[in-house]
Design a protein around this motif. Sequence first.
Motif, PDB file in Angstrom:
ATOM      1  N   UNK A   1      81.232  74.413  28.642  1.00 45.74           N
ATOM      2  CA  UNK A   1      80.546  75.707  28.739  1.00 45.74           C
ATOM      3  C   UNK A   1      79.256  75.545  29.532  1.00 45.74           C
ATOM      4  N   UNK A   2      78.495  74.495  29.241  1.00 46.97           N
ATOM      5  CA  UNK A   2      77.242  74.255  29.954  1.00 46.97           C
ATOM      6  C   UNK A   2      77.499  74.038  31.441  1.00 46.97           C
ATOM      7  N   UNK A   3      78.541  73.309  31.776  1.00 49.67           N
ATOM      8  CA  UNK A   3      78.876  73.068  33.173  1.00 49.67           C
ATOM      9  C   UNK A   3      79.254  74.377  33.865  1.00 49.67           C
ATOM     10  N   UNK A   4      80.040  75.198  33.194  1.00 51.01           N
ATOM     11  CA  UNK A   4      80.468  76.471  33.771  1.00 51.01           C
ATOM     12  C   UNK A   4      79.274  77.365  34.091  1.00 51.01           C
ATOM     13  N   UNK A   5      78.297  77.409  33.178  1.00 49.78           N
ATOM     14  CA  UNK A   5      77.144  78.286  33.353  1.00 49.78           C
ATOM     15  C   UNK A   5      75.937  77.570  33.946  1.00 49.78           C
TER      16      UNK A   5
END
Length: 174
Positions: free
Chosen positions: A32-36
């Motif tokens: 999730x952190x990578x996506x955002x």
Amino acid sequence: MTNQDLLALADTYGTPFYVFDLDALADRTRRIQTFFSGTASICYAMKANPFLVGPLKPQIERFEVCSQGEFHICERMGIPRKKIVLSGVSKTEEELMEVLEGGGAGIYTAESIRHLILLEQCGERKSAVLPVLLRVTSGNQFGMDRETVKDIVKRRKEYPFLHIIGLQYYSGTQ
């Protein structure tokens, strides 16, 4: 984990019980952190699963707490106050002053005009400018309608002890 493993846990601990795969949680959080990346960060609302605060501590930017009990759990888990978003519709003056006397929280939410005024008064008593998110409702009882929020933003100079840093949109639970 196999079915046999789960049955053994049920025999040991009784039912119902919960099993969390902390490695899977860490992996999902990283994805999730990578996506955002660079556009948003994760704020974990600890209400439902406060026992995950410790395992999530190294990965999560902020923790939303809605009660003094949740606030104290974060303190016991060593969560820096700057990572705490103090939210909740039942904040009292005594609770806010206790938090402020101990160094404050990172961010506060205002769910109503009453909360906004309470935060302003507590900031003034402590001679501190509080970073605030205005909670906008999706039509439920939690948060302020858009017109109220627009009016607060227009009149923000009337609240010298509040720094409105953004909005929190409350879409509801579940």
